[in-house]
Design a protein around this motif. Structure first.
Motif, PDB file in Angstrom:
ATOM      1  N   LEU A   1       0.841  -1.199   0.000  1.00 57.85           N
ATOM      2  CA  LEU A   1       0.000   0.000   0.000  1.00 57.85           C
ATOM      3  C   LEU A   1       0.882   1.256   0.000  1.00 57.85           C
ATOM      4  N   TRP A   2       1.969   1.187   0.799  1.00 53.83           N
ATOM      5  CA  TRP A   2       2.886   2.339   0.804  1.00 53.83           C
ATOM      6  C   TRP A   2       3.412   2.616  -0.604  1.00 53.83           C
ATOM      7  N   GLN A   3       3.830   1.535  -1.269  1.00 59.17           N
ATOM      8  CA  GLN A   3       4.426   1.739  -2.597  1.00 59.17           C
ATOM      9  C   GLN A   3       3.412   2.321  -3.570  1.00 59.17           C
ATOM     10  N   HIS A   4       2.163   1.839  -3.495  1.00 60.21           N
ATOM     11  CA  HIS A   4       1.135   2.405  -4.391  1.00 60.21           C
ATOM     12  C   HIS A   4       0.927   3.892  -4.107  1.00 60.21           C
ATOM     13  N   LEU A   5       0.821   4.230  -2.815  1.00 59.57           N
ATOM     14  CA  LEU A   5       0.600   5.650  -2.482  1.00 59.57           C
ATOM     15  C   LEU A   5       1.812   6.487  -2.862  1.00 59.57           C
ATOM     16  N   PHE A   6       3.000   5.975  -2.529  1.00 58.46           N
ATOM     17  CA  PHE A   6       4.207   6.750  -2.807  1.00 58.46           C
ATOM     18  C   PHE A   6       4.359   6.993  -4.307  1.00 58.46           C
ATOM     19  N   TRP A   7       4.172   5.956  -5.106  1.00 60.47           N
ATOM     20  CA  TRP A   7       4.398   6.134  -6.548  1.00 60.47           C
ATOM     21  C   TRP A   7       3.223   6.813  -7.226  1.00 60.47           C
ATOM     22  N   PHE A   8       2.048   6.768  -6.604  1.00 62.13           N
ATOM     23  CA  PHE A   8       0.947   7.556  -7.174  1.00 62.13           C
ATOM     24  C   PHE A   8       1.310   9.037  -7.118  1.00 62.13           C
ATOM     25  N   PHE A   9       2.035   9.398  -6.057  1.00 60.60           N
ATOM     26  CA  PHE A   9       2.653  10.724  -6.024  1.00 60.60           C
ATOM     27  C   PHE A   9       3.922  10.735  -6.880  1.00 60.60           C
ATOM     28  N   GLY A  10       4.714   9.692  -6.735  1.00 64.50           N
ATOM     29  CA  GLY A  10       6.083   9.693  -7.236  1.00 64.50           C
ATOM     30  C   GLY A  10       6.194   9.813  -8.730  1.00 64.50           C
ATOM     31  N   HIS A  11       5.250   9.205  -9.458  1.00 59.11           N
ATOM     32  CA  HIS A  11       5.439   9.341 -10.886  1.00 59.11           C
ATOM     33  C   HIS A  11       5.030  10.704 -11.426  1.00 59.11           C
ATOM     34  N   PRO A  12       3.881  11.241 -11.008  1.00 56.89           N
ATOM     35  CA  PRO A  12       3.654  12.643 -11.376  1.00 56.89           C
ATOM     36  C   PRO A  12       4.832  13.518 -10.948  1.00 56.89           C
ATOM     37  N   GLU A  13       5.436  13.196  -9.811  1.00 60.94           N
ATOM     38  CA  GLU A  13       6.600  13.960  -9.344  1.00 60.94           C
ATOM     39  C   GLU A  13       7.731  13.950 -10.378  1.00 60.94           C
ATOM     40  N   VAL A  14       7.938  12.794 -10.998  1.00 61.92           N
ATOM     41  CA  VAL A  14       8.961  12.718 -12.036  1.00 61.92           C
ATOM     42  C   VAL A  14       8.697  13.763 -13.120  1.00 61.92           C
ATOM     43  N   TYR A  15       7.421  13.945 -13.461  1.00 63.59           N
ATOM     44  CA  TYR A  15       7.086  14.935 -14.496  1.00 63.59           C
ATOM     45  C   TYR A  15       7.099  16.349 -13.944  1.00 63.59           C
ATOM     46  N   ILE A  16       6.812  16.494 -12.648  1.00 63.94           N
ATOM     47  CA  ILE A  16       6.987  17.811 -12.020  1.00 63.94           C
ATOM     48  C   ILE A  16       8.450  18.227 -12.165  1.00 63.94           C
ATOM     49  N   LEU A  17       9.331  17.227 -12.107  1.00 67.16           N
ATOM     50  CA  LEU A  17      10.760  17.512 -12.181  1.00 67.16           C
ATOM     51  C   LEU A  17      11.264  17.701 -13.607  1.00 67.16           C
ATOM     52  N   ILE A  18      10.456  17.367 -14.613  1.00 69.61           N
ATOM     53  CA  ILE A  18      10.977  17.515 -15.976  1.00 69.61           C
ATOM     54  C   ILE A  18      10.163  18.501 -16.821  1.00 69.61           C
ATOM     55  N   LEU A  19       8.852  18.629 -16.589  1.00 68.61           N
ATOM     56  CA  LEU A  19       8.062  19.519 -17.458  1.00 68.61           C
ATOM     57  C   LEU A  19       8.556  20.970 -17.440  1.00 68.61           C
ATOM     58  N   PRO A  20       8.807  21.567 -16.256  1.00 66.08           N
ATOM     59  CA  PRO A  20       9.300  22.951 -16.297  1.00 66.08           C
ATOM     60  C   PRO A  20      10.617  23.051 -17.065  1.00 66.08           C
ATOM     61  N   ALA A  21      11.482  22.029 -16.887  1.00 64.99           N
ATOM     62  CA  ALA A  21      12.759  22.035 -17.606  1.00 64.99           C
ATOM     63  C   ALA A  21      12.500  22.049 -19.109  1.00 64.99           C
ATOM     64  N   MET A  22      11.519  21.264 -19.536  1.00 59.75           N
ATOM     65  CA  MET A  22      11.170  21.238 -20.963  1.00 59.75           C
ATOM     66  C   MET A  22      10.691  22.605 -21.426  1.00 59.75           C
ATOM     67  N   GLY A  23       9.946  23.285 -20.556  1.00 55.32           N
ATOM     68  CA  GLY A  23       9.476  24.628 -20.887  1.00 55.32           C
ATOM     69  C   GLY A  23      10.637  25.589 -21.078  1.00 55.32           C
ATOM     70  N   PHE A  24      11.593  25.582 -20.135  1.00 54.65           N
ATOM     71  CA  PHE A  24      12.743  26.493 -20.250  1.00 54.65           C
ATOM     72  C   PHE A  24      13.499  26.233 -21.545  1.00 54.65           C
ATOM     73  N   VAL A  25      13.680  24.922 -21.819  1.00 50.46           N
ATOM     74  CA  VAL A  25      14.478  24.554 -22.989  1.00 50.46           C
ATOM     75  C   VAL A  25      13.786  25.006 -24.276  1.00 50.46           C
ATOM     76  N   SER A  26      12.460  24.856 -24.341  1.00 49.62           N
ATOM     77  CA  SER A  26      11.729  25.296 -25.531  1.00 49.62           C
ATOM     78  C   SER A  26      11.954  26.787 -25.749  1.00 49.62           C
ATOM     79  N   GLU A  27      11.903  27.521 -24.653  1.00 54.30           N
ATOM     80  CA  GLU A  27      12.058  28.976 -24.697  1.00 54.30           C
ATOM     81  C   GLU A  27      13.470  29.360 -25.154  1.00 54.30           C
ATOM     82  N   ILE A  28      14.463  28.736 -24.530  1.00 58.95           N
ATOM     83  CA  ILE A  28      15.856  29.089 -24.836  1.00 58.95           C
ATOM     84  C   ILE A  28      16.211  28.658 -26.258  1.00 58.95           C
ATOM     85  N   LEU A  29      15.712  27.476 -26.676  1.00 60.74           N
ATOM     86  CA  LEU A  29      16.023  27.012 -28.035  1.00 60.74           C
ATOM     87  C   LEU A  29      15.429  27.940 -29.087  1.00 60.74           C
ATOM     88  N   ALA A  30      14.196  28.415 -28.843  1.00 60.20           N
ATOM     89  CA  ALA A  30      13.580  29.326 -29.817  1.00 60.20           C
ATOM     90  C   ALA A  30      14.382  30.618 -29.898  1.00 60.20           C
TER      91      ALA A  30
END
Lengths: 221, 587
Positions: free
Chosen positions: B268-297
């Motif tokens: 149960l811990w693992q399900h709860l943790f990763w239910f947060f944890g995987h969106p967290e992975v994208y929290i950690l990469i989506l803004p970076a993708m935004g910056f990169v799109s901006e800087i590349l343009a």
């Protein structure tokens, strides 16, 4: 260090290794395309005075191509993976007539319960050996994994086997060693301060040797 | 679309010049720009701390039989007669991951740049809730103090991994860590609250306070990424906080949510943790993708290739990000049939990542590439994120995951995404927005030295880890020399460690450039990169309240090299093309 998977001694390990190398080739092609493209662009489109960039907002045709092509590759990979995964892990696909063992993991040791000469777990001739796992080659083996304290993970690299052992659960794992050999069980899940030394010896015998070994151990109990 | 720009509540004097006390202006500030800079200093500090923990780990892995130099200054409970103790090693593993994720990368992506850029790029005076914003920073401070203090309590810092798997994390009798584990959970609850407050603010501001003419599809991709990230954080962080409180109860009050002997479920811990944890992975990469799109343009002098596809890719990633958590649990004992559905969703989520990669390349294609430091970091983000994305395919294929799960292959993968991805993008973002933040340029020369040393050493550290994973080296082991199948990898481990020390030292080049430039850097103009988004149309640094007059937006965010604009190769979002050049069209 050799950049290689360790030698494989397991029946389904052949297919796992194959899939690894298939993915290696596919991702390798994508890797080369992306990196070569980036280098090419850096060299070719590096800023020059008087040069103006080509003004475009994109191309729907290209968007469709680079959506559909990866999606198709992934669908094929997914379907192939799913079949192999079910063969290896699905409890209903466990081989019949396999010799059964119980493995109880606890900080920081592997307790192997042997079925004894009658080859049935839960009978009077069962016996336990700490950190020594002997079994015969050339026939399927089922291990029932249990954990007494925290989560551990049962990992034999050469047999391409890994499965967490979870307190409160009894999880079946099967494999079939193609040859005799000596390996180790390693713990792959952080389980406490002795995690790094939670290892057990694995000995894969010819069937006759295994019977002899088990008989001698059973007598000794 | 009519967008009303109201003055922020509680900030009625937002853009009026008036004297504030030092304390209100720089310490307990509710100005989004000051809060962003506070977050920047805090997170850079924790980046250095997290890195230092990694250096100690690397020393232990490379030379397990030799005492660590300088270990004598640490107490006996960490380093005994010169040797790092196994329990301290586990604390290093745990706190390196925890600090990097929760106190360095995540608040740097979001706390710094969502705060700084959302009001400026949307053309408003401040956040919707400036005071809430201040609280979101000041909640991080006690979290940081508690985290650091936990190293010095009896039993040491938390040692059950950043994933906090129960029962290990819940039973002090099995780890010897009692208070440290509790302190880390308390810190995590502070961090969760901070993140939730911040997210509410970012979402409200983006929805309600865009400048006139700033329609959804005229927003810069940075804002899209930060907006979607805030939604992810708002939906995911409460799950972690709730699970963390349950775990805290298991540790201290004798409940059994995750302990089987009392009827609980470790999984149960693992399900709860990763239910947060995987969106967290994208929290950690989506803004970076935004910056990169901006800087590349900006660096390519071209509009972002496939802007709308980029937006929909972000949305798709965010949605799918909530249904892939089980791919962290293929070996956990979860029903294998369930594994199949997670394989499918995981392979699906790779598609929008592929789309984004190709669109970044499309943005550079036939551009007029200015290879300044931010651009170098942005291009290498694409190069390194591609490796991290591709190595993820191995894990999504469940049969291969059986072998590589919990090995260094995973360590390599996650660092290609989180360091090669997020942190490279962050370095690019720091160099890019530094002139706006501090009114001075960072040194280009030292920026390039920093870039090249980081790029080379980074790859020397993390690329060989793929090989260690193939050989079968398990994660989080204190000493690998006791295993027959791991004979012959010690040379590689030592090479990685030496390169890692070098990589850490490159941080000092950056730090020197950063602090020197704050005081001595060349004065920055309003728009040193000739960029189109609104923040570059204000003074550097913008004053309190950002604008005297709210800008009006006429077209999309990245109008570079427009054929109708003749005298320059960019058109700011608040410039009318027909004024700059009479024949101009709008996009």
């Amino acid at each position: 260090m050799d950049w290689a998977l360790p030698p494989n001694y397991s029946t389904f390990g052949v297919q796992i290794d194959q899939l690894f190398w298939i993915i290696f080739v596919i991702t390798g092609i994508a890797f080369v395309l992306v990196e070569a493209g980036l280098i090419l662009f850096i060299v070719k489109y590096r800023s020059r005075t008087g040069h103006k960039a080509y003004y475009t907002h994109g191309s729907n045709k290209l968007e469709i191509i680079w959506t559909v092509v990866p999606a198709l590759v992934f669908v094929v990979l997914g379907v192939y993976s799913a079949g192999l995964w079910a063969d290896i892990k699905n409890p209903s696909n466990m081989p019949e007539g396999a010799i059964e063992f119980e493995v109880r993991a606890k900080q920081f040791e592997w307790n192997i319960v042997y079925p004894g000469p009658d080859e049935i777990l839960g009978t009077g001739d069962d016996f336990e050996v700490l950190n020594q796992f002997h079994f015969p080659a050339g026939e399927p083996v089922i291990v029932y994994l249990e954990a007494e304290d925290v989560i551990h993970s049962f990992f034999i690299p050469e047999l391409r086997v890994k499965q967490d052992a979870v307190p409160g659960m009894r999880i079946p794992v099967w494999f079939d060693a193609t040859q005799t050999g000596e390996f180790e069980i390693a713990c792959a899940e952080l389980c406490g301060l002795g995690h790094y030394r939670m290892e057990a010896a694995v000995t894969v015998h010819e069937r006759a040797d295994f019977d002899a070994w088990q008989a001698s151990r059973a007598l000794a109990q | 679309m009519a967008t009303i720009v109201a003055e922020a509540p509680g900030q009625a004097t937002g853009h009026a010049e008036h004297e504030q006390s030092f304390l209100r202006k720089y310490i307990f500030s509710s100005d989004h720009k000051i809060i962003a800079i506070q977050f920047l200093f805090l997170t850079l500090f924790f980046l250095a701390v997290g890195g230092l923990l990694a250096m100690m780990m690397r020393y232990q892995i490379a030379w397990p039989d030799q005492p660590i130099p300088g270990g004598g200054i640490l107490p006996e409970s960490m380093v005994a007669s010169g040797y790092i103790l196994p329990e301290f090693y586990n604390a290093l593993v745990t706190m390196h991951g925890s600090i990097m994720v929760f106190l360095a990368i995540m608040p740097m992506l979001v706390g710094v740049y969502a705060n700084y850029l959302i009001p400026l790029q949307l053309g408003t005076h401040d956040m919707a809730f400036p005071r809430l914003n201040m609280y979101s920073f000041w909640l991080m401070v006690p979290a940081g103090i508690i985290t650091l203090a936990s190293f010095w309590v009896i039993g040491g810092a938390a040692g059950a991994g950043w994933t906090l798997y129960a029962p290990l994390s819940a039973r002090p009798d099995l780890t010897g860590v009692e208070l440290g584990q509790v302190m880390w959970l308390v810190a995590l609850i502070f961090i969760g609250l901070s993140s939730i407050l911040g997210s509410v603010n970012y979402i409200t501001t983006t929805i309600n306070m865009r400048a006139p003419g700033m329609t959804w599809f005229r927003m810069p991709l940075t804002i899209w990424a930060l907006f979607i990230t805030a939604i992810l954080a708002l939906l995911a962080m409460p799950v972690l906080s709730a699970a963390g409180i349950m775990l805290l109860f298991d540790q201290t009050l004798g409940t059994s949510f995750f302990l089987p002997e009392g009827g609980g479920q470790p999984l149960l811990w693992q399900h709860l943790f990763w239910f947060f944890g995987h969106p967290e992975v994208y929290i950690l990469i989506l803004p970076a993708m935004g910056f990169v799109s901006e800087i590349l343009a900006t660096g390519s002098r071209k509009p972002v290739f496939g802007y709308k596809a980029m937006v929909w890719a972000i949305v798709a990633i965010a949605f799918l990000g909530f249904i892939v958590w089980g791919h962290h649990m293929f070996m956990s004992g979860m029903n294998p049939t369930l594994g199949l559905s997670f394989t499918v969703s995981t392979l699906l989520i790779a598609v929008p990542s592929a789309i984004k990669t190709f669109n970044w390349m499309g943005t550079m294609w036939r551009g007029n590439l200015k290879l300044h430091t931010p651009m170098l970091f942005a291009i290498s983000f694409v190069a390194l994120f591609a490796i991290g994305g591709l190595s993820g395919v191995f894990m999504a294929a469940t049969p291969v995951d059986i072998y590589i799960h919990d090995t260094y292959f995973i360590v390599a993968h996650l660092h290609y995404v989180l360091f090669g991805g997020s942190l490279f993008a962050l370095f690019g973002a720091i160099y890019y927005w530094f002139p706006k933040m501090f009114g001075r340029m960072m040194s280009e020369k030292w920026g390039k030295v920093h870039f090249w040393t980081t790029f080379v050493l980074y790859n020397l550290v993390f690329f060989p880890m793929h090989g260690l994973g193939m050989v079968g080296m398990m994660r989080r082991i204190y000493d690998s020399t006791g295993y027959a199948h791991l004979e012959g990898i010690q040379d590689t481990n030592q090479l990685i460690t030496v390169a890692a020390f070098g990589l850490y030292l490159t941080g000092f080049i950056f730090a020197f450039n950063f602090f020197w430039s704050i005081f001595k850097g060349k004065k920055a103009s309003r728009n040193p990169w000739d960029a189109t988004t609104l923040e570059w149309q204000t003074p550097s640094p913008p004053k309190h309240g950002n604008w005297d007059e709210v800008p009006v937006v006429y077209h999309g965010p990245h109008e570079y090299s427009h054929p109708d604009v003749l005298d320059k190769d960019w058109l700011a979002q608040n410039e009318r093309p027909d004024v700059v050049s009479p024949a101009g069209g709008s996009h």
